[in-house]
Design a protein around this motif. Structure first.
Motif, mmCIF file in Angstrom:
data_model
loop_
_atom_site.group_PDB
_atom_site.id
_atom_site.type_symbol
_atom_site.label_atom_id
_atom_site.label_comp_id
_atom_site.label_asym_id
_atom_site.label_seq_id
_atom_site.Cartn_x
_atom_site.Cartn_y
_atom_site.Cartn_z
ATOM 1 N N VAL A 1 0.835 -1.206 0.000
ATOM 2 C CA VAL A 1 0.000 0.000 0.000
ATOM 3 C C VAL A 1 0.871 1.257 0.000
ATOM 4 N N ILE A 2 1.961 1.232 0.755
ATOM 5 C CA ILE A 2 2.871 2.382 0.795
ATOM 6 C C ILE A 2 3.401 2.682 -0.603
ATOM 7 N N GLN A 3 3.802 1.639 -1.318
ATOM 8 C CA GLN A 3 4.317 1.838 -2.679
ATOM 9 C C GLN A 3 3.294 2.523 -3.575
ATOM 10 N N LEU A 4 2.042 2.095 -3.454
ATOM 11 C CA LEU A 4 0.989 2.660 -4.302
ATOM 12 C C LEU A 4 0.706 4.120 -3.952
ATOM 13 N N ILE A 5 0.652 4.431 -2.647
ATOM 14 C CA ILE A 5 0.394 5.812 -2.243
ATOM 15 C C ILE A 5 1.561 6.714 -2.651
ATOM 16 N N GLU A 6 2.779 6.241 -2.428
ATOM 17 C CA GLU A 6 3.960 7.014 -2.817
ATOM 18 C C GLU A 6 3.945 7.298 -4.317
ATOM 19 N N ARG A 7 3.639 6.291 -5.109
ATOM 20 C CA ARG A 7 3.619 6.462 -6.564
ATOM 21 C C ARG A 7 2.540 7.461 -6.974
ATOM 22 N N LYS A 8 1.377 7.349 -6.348
ATOM 23 C CA LYS A 8 0.279 8.264 -6.650
ATOM 24 C C LYS A 8 0.686 9.707 -6.363
ATOM 25 N N MET A 9 1.351 9.944 -5.241
ATOM 26 C CA MET A 9 1.738 11.293 -4.866
ATOM 27 C C MET A 9 2.832 11.832 -5.786
ATOM 28 N N LYS A 10 3.754 10.983 -6.193
ATOM 29 C CA LYS A 10 4.812 11.425 -7.103
ATOM 30 C C LYS A 10 4.252 11.767 -8.479
ATOM 31 N N GLN A 11 3.288 10.978 -8.928
ATOM 32 C CA GLN A 11 2.676 11.234 -10.231
ATOM 33 C C GLN A 11 1.808 12.486 -10.208
ATOM 34 N N SER A 12 1.429 12.905 -9.013
ATOM 35 C CA SER A 12 0.534 14.064 -8.872
ATOM 36 C C SER A 12 1.230 15.180 -8.105
ATOM 37 N N ASN A 13 2.512 15.407 -8.419
ATOM 38 C CA ASN A 13 3.291 16.351 -7.609
ATOM 39 C C ASN A 13 2.843 17.799 -7.768
ATOM 40 N N ASN A 14 2.004 18.091 -8.761
ATOM 41 C CA ASN A 14 1.477 19.446 -8.909
ATOM 42 C C ASN A 14 0.042 19.562 -8.392
ATOM 43 N N ALA A 15 -0.408 18.526 -7.700
ATOM 44 C CA ALA A 15 -1.786 18.512 -7.217
ATOM 45 C C ALA A 15 -2.000 19.585 -6.162
ATOM 46 N N LYS A 16 -3.216 20.096 -6.123
ATOM 47 C CA LYS A 16 -3.577 21.085 -5.120
ATOM 48 C C LYS A 16 -3.701 20.431 -3.752
ATOM 49 N N GLY A 17 -3.840 19.106 -3.750
ATOM 50 C CA GLY A 17 -3.942 18.359 -2.511
ATOM 51 C C GLY A 17 -4.518 16.986 -2.775
ATOM 52 N N PHE A 18 -4.717 16.223 -1.710
ATOM 53 C CA PHE A 18 -5.198 14.842 -1.818
ATOM 54 C C PHE A 18 -6.345 14.621 -0.836
ATOM 55 N N ILE A 19 -7.253 13.744 -1.225
ATOM 56 C CA ILE A 19 -8.287 13.301 -0.292
ATOM 57 C C ILE A 19 -8.166 11.791 -0.178
ATOM 58 N N PHE A 20 -7.940 11.319 1.038
ATOM 59 C CA PHE A 20 -7.690 9.903 1.301
ATOM 60 C C PHE A 20 -8.965 9.238 1.803
ATOM 61 N N LYS A 21 -9.370 8.185 1.098
ATOM 62 C CA LYS A 21 -10.550 7.402 1.489
ATOM 63 C C LYS A 21 -10.119 5.952 1.698
ATOM 64 N N GLY A 22 -10.478 5.396 2.839
ATOM 65 C CA GLY A 22 -10.105 4.005 3.107
ATOM 66 C C GLY A 22 -8.718 3.844 3.670
ATOM 67 N N TYR A 23 -8.070 4.942 3.962
ATOM 68 C CA TYR A 23 -6.724 4.901 4.524
ATOM 69 C C TYR A 23 -6.503 6.199 5.297
ATOM 70 N N PRO A 24 -6.064 6.084 6.554
ATOM 71 C CA PRO A 24 -5.642 4.885 7.283
ATOM 72 C C PRO A 24 -6.809 4.181 7.959
#
Length: 389
Positions: free
Chosen positions: A258-281
């Motif tokens: 799961v860490i790998q997937l979240i890390e990859r998502k954040m790196k791919q979206s490095n210009n994002a205005k922010g993130f909304i996490f559902k189902g984690y933690p």
């Protein structure tokens, strides 16, 4: 949250700039002298400890001061951030503040140093002495105060200069010019900040639909660990094969995956205005993992929303969903629905309680129609946006 430390020698004009920062950015002012006097006046436990030390002619320890600062921060959860004046005063206190900020899942964003040459400070303070009548506004005392400030402050300034969040401002300029330069420096920090939201709620509370709608409305990246795992499986990736094998064997997916997937998502979206996490933690361990991931990316959780839906309504919703093509594996029987709700109570509620200790968790009634619940959640989010403006 926006946290700033304001430094400057006597006569630098910190009082004027503090008033500006507090009003402009909705910051709570923390002066160690002020909050210590408040504890003494209210005769709190910490105040009485400090009073005993002072009565013996001693100095109040860093241990007591940091507890009072922590208490002050926790007692003001609605503040957009904090303005520190007089702390950290030594490089030891700089380390103490760093540790406290980590504990509170935040950080000191900026140290602003209003820099004024010694002779200018002396001139200003002597001028003040002519009208204030203060006995300490004389040449000898002033120079001693400035010497003490330089000796104690230089290591602190070097500490934050090395960290890269130090900003020197020329304090000899006109007051308006000083204010403008401070505002520019602070705005640059504000622009770096993301809005990161964790959306909690029991199965059947509507987290998925609301999370996607929120992400679209506010241009945030929607992070659903379940969706990411399903996508890996459908693509037949190496990670997907590992996940499918665990699913087939009735095992839980490891945090490492799961860490790998979240890390990859954040790196791919490095210009994002922010993130909304559902189902984690979902668990306390995962809450620490998420804090660590965000800290690595120089970010923090800004908003936590919990959707509140009564248990009977949750059971009804999940039972209805079990009869549709949106049926989830845990919807297929009443026993499984009850087990899933129990798991949420036993594992995830402690996570929410943990966050309540350091965050202002917004509990939103999720029972009504989608539009009404979306409206309530939007109001909570927009208050956070205003806080970052």
């Amino acid at each position: 949250m926006l946290n700033i430390a304001l430094f400057g020698p006597p006569g630098a004009g910190k009082g004027t700039q503090s008033e500006f920062l507090i009003k402009k950015y909705n910051l709570f002012y923390i002066s160690t002298g002020d909050i210590l006097r408040k504890e003494l006046a209210e005769e709190t436990k910490l105040g009485l400890e400090a009073k005993t030390i002072i009565a013996r002619g001693g100095l109040v320890s860093d241990e007591i001061i940091v507890q009072i600062i922590e208490k002050t921060i926790k007692n003001n959860p609605d503040a957009n951030g904090f303005l520190f004046d007089g702390f950290p005063r030594t490089f030891v206190q700089a380390y103490i503040l760093e540790g406290l900020m980590i504990k509170l899942n935040t950080k000191l964003d900026l140290l602003i140093s209003i820099e004024v040459p010694e002779e200018e400070s002396v001139k200003r303070l002597l001028l003040r002495g002519e009208t204030s009548g203060r006995l300490d506004d004389n040449d000898e005392v002033i120079r001693n105060r400035l010497r003490e400030y330089d000796e104690k402050t230089k290591p602190v300034l070097d500490f934050y200069r090395e960290k890269g969040n130090y900003k020197a401002i020329d304090g000899v300029q006109e007051i308006k010019k000083v204010t403008t330069e401070i505002s520019i420096a602070v705005n640059k920090e504000v622009e770096k900040k993301q809005l990161n939201i964790v959306l909690f709620g029991s199965p059947g509370s509507g987290r998925g639909s609301l999370g996607r709608a929120i992400a679209e409305k506010y241009n945030l990246e929607f992070v659903s660990t379940g969706d990411m795992l399903d996508e890996e499986i459908s693509k037949g990736t190496e990670l997907g094969k590992q996940v499918k094998e665990k699913y087939d064997n009735g095992q839980l997916v490891s945090d490492e995956i799961v860490i790998q997937l979240i890390e990859r998502k954040m790196k791919q979206s490095n210009n994002a205005k922010g993130f909304i996490f559902k189902g984690y933690p979902r668990t306390l361990v995962q809450s620490y993992i998420l804090d660590g991931i965000l800290m690595k990316h120089d970010a923090i959780i800004n908003k936590i929303i919990e959707l509140d839906v009564e248990t009977l309504e949750l059971v009804r919703r999940l039972d209805n969903r079990s009869k549709t093509d949106q049926c989830m594996p845990y919807d297929s029987s009443t026993a499984k629905i009850v087990q899933r709700l129990e798991d949420h109570t036993n594992k995830t509620i402690p996570v929410i309680e943990k966050y309540k200790e350091i965050h202002d968790v917004a509990v939103v009634n999720g029972t009504d129609c989608f539009e009404d619940v979306m409206g309530r959640v939007s109001a909570e989010i927009e208050s956070s946006f205003r806080a970052l403006d």
